[in-house]
Write a protein that holds these residues in place. Structure first.
Motif, PDB file in Angstrom:
ATOM      1  N   GLY A  17       1.041  -1.267   0.050  1.00 56.29           N
ATOM      2  CA  GLY A  17       0.149   0.063  -0.031  1.00 56.29           C
ATOM      3  C   GLY A  17       0.677   1.266  -0.153  1.00 56.29           C
ATOM      4  O   GLY A  17       1.900   1.391   0.804  1.00 56.29           O
ATOM      5  N   GLU A 161       0.977  -6.871  -5.917  1.00 54.56           N
ATOM      6  CA  GLU A 161      -0.159  -6.126  -6.116  1.00 54.56           C
ATOM      7  C   GLU A 161      -0.055  -5.034  -5.226  1.00 54.56           C
ATOM      8  O   GLU A 161       0.641  -5.091  -4.191  1.00 54.56           O
ATOM      9  CB  GLU A 161      -1.611  -6.966  -5.477  1.00 54.56           C
ATOM     10  CG  GLU A 161      -1.748  -8.197  -6.357  1.00 54.56           C
ATOM     11  CD  GLU A 161      -3.344  -8.473  -6.863  1.00 54.56           C
ATOM     12  OE1 GLU A 161      -3.821  -7.469  -7.028  1.00 54.56           O
ATOM     13  OE2 GLU A 161      -3.301  -9.592  -7.259  1.00 54.56           O
ATOM     14  N   VAL A 163      -1.898  -1.192  -3.710  1.00 51.32           N
ATOM     15  CA  VAL A 163      -3.097  -0.257  -3.534  1.00 51.32           C
ATOM     16  C   VAL A 163      -2.488   1.097  -3.476  1.00 51.32           C
ATOM     17  O   VAL A 163      -1.638   1.272  -2.523  1.00 51.32           O
ATOM     18  CB  VAL A 163      -3.549  -0.760  -2.338  1.00 51.32           C
ATOM     19  CG1 VAL A 163      -5.055  -0.021  -2.424  1.00 51.32           C
ATOM     20  CG2 VAL A 163      -4.037  -2.302  -2.401  1.00 51.32           C
ATOM     21  N   THR A 165      -3.401   4.997  -2.954  1.00 49.46           N
ATOM     22  CA  THR A 165      -4.355   6.154  -2.303  1.00 49.46           C
ATOM     23  C   THR A 165      -4.250   7.351  -2.927  1.00 49.46           C
ATOM     24  O   THR A 165      -3.340   7.789  -3.642  1.00 49.46           O
ATOM     25  CB  THR A 165      -4.256   6.289  -0.724  1.00 49.46           C
ATOM     26  OG1 THR A 165      -3.034   7.236  -0.550  1.00 49.46           O
ATOM     27  CG2 THR A 165      -3.900   5.130  -0.189  1.00 49.46           C
ATOM     28  N   ARG A 199      -4.508  -1.416  -7.572  1.00 49.73           N
ATOM     29  CA  ARG A 199      -6.020  -0.946  -7.211  1.00 49.73           C
ATOM     30  C   ARG A 199      -5.819   0.305  -6.528  1.00 49.73           C
ATOM     31  O   ARG A 199      -4.713   1.023  -6.020  1.00 49.73           O
ATOM     32  CB  ARG A 199      -6.624  -1.873  -6.092  1.00 49.73           C
ATOM     33  CG  ARG A 199      -6.376  -3.311  -6.670  1.00 49.73           C
ATOM     34  CD  ARG A 199      -7.141  -4.146  -5.831  1.00 49.73           C
ATOM     35  NE  ARG A 199      -7.287  -5.599  -6.252  1.00 49.73           N
ATOM     36  CZ  ARG A 199      -7.916  -6.896  -5.778  1.00 49.73           C
ATOM     37  NH1 ARG A 199      -8.617  -6.620  -4.698  1.00 49.73           N
ATOM     38  NH2 ARG A 199      -7.758  -7.922  -6.137  1.00 49.73           N
ATOM     39  N   VAL A 201      -7.868   3.423  -3.559  1.00 50.03           N
ATOM     40  CA  VAL A 201      -8.988   3.568  -2.752  1.00 50.03           C
ATOM     41  C   VAL A 201      -8.517   5.085  -2.012  1.00 50.03           C
ATOM     42  O   VAL A 201      -7.541   5.432  -2.277  1.00 50.03           O
ATOM     43  CB  VAL A 201      -8.596   2.582  -1.527  1.00 50.03           C
ATOM     44  CG1 VAL A 201      -6.841   2.793  -0.818  1.00 50.03           C
ATOM     45  CG2 VAL A 201      -9.497   2.639  -0.393  1.00 50.03           C
ATOM     46  N   ALA A 206      -9.708   4.402   3.171  1.00 47.90           N
ATOM     47  CA  ALA A 206      -8.679   3.832   3.585  1.00 47.90           C
ATOM     48  C   ALA A 206      -8.573   4.216   5.097  1.00 47.90           C
ATOM     49  O   ALA A 206      -8.163   3.363   6.127  1.00 47.90           O
ATOM     50  CB  ALA A 206      -7.134   4.290   2.986  1.00 47.90           C
ATOM     51  N   ALA A 409      -4.800   0.939   3.285  1.00 43.74           N
ATOM     52  CA  ALA A 409      -4.651   0.662   1.938  1.00 43.74           C
ATOM     53  C   ALA A 409      -4.717  -0.812   1.945  1.00 43.74           C
ATOM     54  O   ALA A 409      -5.462  -1.549   1.085  1.00 43.74           O
ATOM     55  CB  ALA A 409      -3.750   1.425   1.239  1.00 43.74           C
ATOM     56  N   TYR A 413      -7.511  -3.873   0.744  1.00 45.10           N
ATOM     57  CA  TYR A 413      -7.067  -4.871  -0.107  1.00 45.10           C
ATOM     58  C   TYR A 413      -7.568  -6.249   0.608  1.00 45.10           C
ATOM     59  O   TYR A 413      -8.395  -7.200   0.143  1.00 45.10           O
ATOM     60  CB  TYR A 413      -5.580  -5.125  -0.472  1.00 45.10           C
ATOM     61  CG  TYR A 413      -5.375  -6.380  -1.395  1.00 45.10           C
ATOM     62  CD1 TYR A 413      -5.295  -6.214  -2.676  1.00 45.10           C
ATOM     63  CD2 TYR A 413      -5.156  -7.611  -0.698  1.00 45.10           C
ATOM     64  CE1 TYR A 413      -5.000  -7.288  -3.568  1.00 45.10           C
ATOM     65  CE2 TYR A 413      -4.622  -8.808  -1.424  1.00 45.10           C
ATOM     66  CZ  TYR A 413      -4.611  -8.353  -3.017  1.00 45.10           C
ATOM     67  OH  TYR A 413      -4.363  -9.681  -3.738  1.00 45.10           O
ATOM     68  N   HIS A 416     -11.876  -5.530   2.855  1.00 46.49           N
ATOM     69  CA  HIS A 416     -12.636  -5.021   1.982  1.00 46.49           C
ATOM     70  C   HIS A 416     -13.950  -4.812   2.935  1.00 46.49           C
ATOM     71  O   HIS A 416     -15.114  -5.383   2.594  1.00 46.49           O
ATOM     72  CB  HIS A 416     -13.131  -6.410   1.050  1.00 46.49           C
ATOM     73  CG  HIS A 416     -13.782  -5.903  -0.079  1.00 46.49           C
ATOM     74  ND1 HIS A 416     -13.714  -4.684  -0.886  1.00 46.49           N
ATOM     75  CD2 HIS A 416     -14.848  -6.416  -0.846  1.00 46.49           C
ATOM     76  CE1 HIS A 416     -14.615  -4.650  -2.111  1.00 46.49           C
ATOM     77  NE2 HIS A 416     -15.364  -5.835  -1.840  1.00 46.49           N
TER      78      HIS A 416
END
Length: 587
Positions: A17, A161, A163, A165, A199, A201, A206, A409, A413, A416
């Motif tokens: 994140g 992956e 995330v 913000t 992704r 957010v 967050a 963040a 993931y 959720h």
């Protein structure tokens, strides 16, 4: 505290994140391992960082040399030796660069001019360079923190992956820019599968995740009461409101009002202090020191400010710096607390106004203050004393407010929590509509009438809403409307492109785009290859000869936090869709 279930995947995965704030950035991560309960950890070591393991943040600053090469990032850019070299070699400093990516419409007007970007550098390029720096910091930290960390990183990097913000006011165009920056920074490849590894957010959502996983606002949320999250950062203050829902599938959370993004963060407090100092010291021998004195205020006086009835001091010079008329003694400038409060008050007023409007729309009982600016004792105490009259309880985490968004963040993931959000605008498309001679609105626009491919008299500039403002939007629900396209030449229907527009005004049912035309803007453009169905269309006869008619649906959905739009049609009895890839202008 949140109790997570063990990771059910069959292979290790790394989730990172990244929160790039206006003034500071932070990162958190989670190493997902099969059958183990996921844990979120912050990255706490950065090159040249003074307080290792402290607040898990690093300055959002990049230095470029005259050739455009990155020379220093983060805490390195604040080192005295680096600053000295930057002056000698005329390097260019990029700071507050995130705000250059802001939307041009739809959010509060930026109340100050931003520091210019380095020559020949776009905000996207600076953002990408800083992402690249953070990515390498994360790699160094993780490889040093685990046994055989180098091999671990190599094994996970290709499937990692991310995330990212962003402020509440940012939408698809800004998300597309951030994804492009991630590609430029080498985080992901520029492929459909690579794009899926990023992704987004909002900072408000967050922050909610951070609060839930740390057991904050447990009682009001448990009782189903609304909770306002104020994420007060360096550039923006993001305000969001949520409540808990109990569904057959378990507990979840819903957004109960459109999120807000205010440009009233802590940098604007420093900016107002600078304006005051510039006026106060004009014509004195300290006039050239205003920027230095403001920086000293920013680092010491501003975070320490608590009470308006106490003198405040800005230590900026040497013991020999004295001026009775300017209240300067032994290198310290003395200011009345009431004056310092005026630097903060516009930010406080804007936050109070937003919270009070929000609480009038939806019942809320608690306010949670997080973010770097949220660490201000004066801001916290003033919010608390004002909002008590609204019967709102104000609280904030005891520590680590700076890492709330980065931790949140990763929690976004993993956990959720939010399944329902509130649409901020009315979204739809521009259409033409049949002219009705008995309709006064139509008669007023008769001069703009035109003939379609079938020869019928039509009026342009009609707005067809598909998703209305303030609609509770679930992640799985689609919003769609049916339309038809008429063309005299069949080949003109082999491909379809439709701009998706949004209306940002106050009308509940916007209809004509020549009214409040400045309130309409293009969100993105959606494309579809309809060549197969177009070839099968039957020829029709109209007033002006032959034409062809293609029936389509425009489908909108929001997935997690990204808008998705598709064009759908029926082909041999089966619904077909174009790709959900959207094209944004100037990305």
């Amino acid at each position: 505290m949140l109790q997570r279930k063990p990771f059910s995947g069959s292979a290790r995965k790394l989730v990172l994140g990244i929160d790039i704030g206006t003034t500071y950035a932070g990162m958190s991560y989670c190493l997902l391992e099969p059958n183990k309960v996921p844990e979120i950890s912050p990255v706490t070591r950065f090159p040249a960082q003074d307080h290792v393991g402290g607040d898990s943040k690093v300055p959002s600053v990049v230095y470029y040399d005259r050739s455009g090469m990155v020379r220093a990032c983060g805490a390195e850019a604040l080192q005295e030796s680096v600053v000295e070299q930057a002056v000698e070699e005329r390097w260019e400093k990029a700071e507050w660069f995130k705000l250059h990516l802001r939307p041009s419409t739809g959010v509060s007007i930026l109340p100050l001019s931003l520091p210019p970007l380095p020559r020949n550098k776009s905000a996207l390029e600076v953002f990408a360079d800083f992402l690249h720096y953070l990515f390498h910091c994360a790699r160094s930290y993780i490889t040093d923190s685990y046994p055989n960390g180098g091999a671990l990183w190599i094994g996970l990097e290709g499937n990692m992956e991310f995330v990212l913000t962003h402020p509440n006011g940012w939408e698809g165009k800004q998300q597309a820019k951030m994804r492009k920056a991630a590609i430029m920074a080498g985080l992901i490849p520029d492929t459909p599968s690579g794009h899926q590894r990023i992704r987004f957010v909002t900072e408000g959502e967050a922050s909610l995740h951070f609060c839930i996983m740390n057991g904050l606002a447990t009682d009001p949320l448990r009782l189903g009461n609304g909770v306002v999250i104020i994420d007060a950062g360096g550039g923006t203050v993001d305000i969001s409101a949520y409540r808990k829902l109990t569904t057959p599938k378990g507990e979840t959370f819903e957004e109960i009002a459109p999120p807000q993004c205010l440009f009233v963060g802590s940098i604007f407090v420093s900016n107002r202090a600078g304006e005051y100092l510039r006026t106060k010291l004009r014509g004195s021998r300290y006039a050239g020191d205003v920027e230095h004195i403001r920086d000293c205020f920013d680092k010491t006086t501003k975070p320490r400010f608590r009470r308006t009835n106490e003198w405040q001091y800005i230590k900026f010079g040497r013991p020999g710096d004295n001026s009775e008329g300017l209240n300067i003694t032994n290198g310290q400038l003395k200011l009345e607390g009431e004056i310092v409060a005026t630097f903060f008050k516009p930010s406080l007023d804007a936050i109070l106004y937003a919270v009070e409007n929000l609480s009038a729309l939806s019942p809320v009982s608690s306010v949670l203050l997080v973010g770097g600016f949220g660490a201000s004792d004066w801001l916290y105490s003033e919010l608390k004393s004002h909002l008590i009259f609204q019967r709102l309880d104000v609280s904030r985490p005891d520590s680590h407010v700076n890492k709330a968004v980065a931790d949140g963040a990763v929690s976004f993931y993993l956990d959720h929590f939010v399944s329902v959000r509130v649409s901020k605008h009315t979204s739809g498309i521009e259409i033409i509509t049949p002219y009705i001679s008995t309709d006064t609105e139509h008669c007023a626009r008769v001069k703009s009438a035109l003939r379609d491919a079938a020869g019928e008299l039509m009026l342009p500039k009609m707005f067809s809403a598909i998703l209305h403002k303030n609609t509770r939007v679930s992640e799985t629900r689609e919003y769609r409307a049916s339309y038809h396209l008429l063309r005299n030449d069949k080949s003109e229907l082999w491909a379809v492109e439709i701009p998706i527009r949004c209306y940002q005004g106050q009308r509940q049912t916007p209809s004509w785009m020549d009214v409040e035309s400045q309130q309409y803007r293009v969100l993105c453009t959606v494309y579809a290859d309809t060549s197969k169905i177009a070839k099968t269309l039957q020829r029709k006869m109209g007033l002006n000869g032959a034409y062809y008619r293609l029936e389509i649906d425009v489908v909108l959905s929001f997935g997690l936090t990204e808008l998705k739009a598709q064009i759908a049609w029926i082909e041999n009895g089966v619904e077909k869709r174009g790709p959900a890839q959207l094209v944004y202008e100037q990305v």
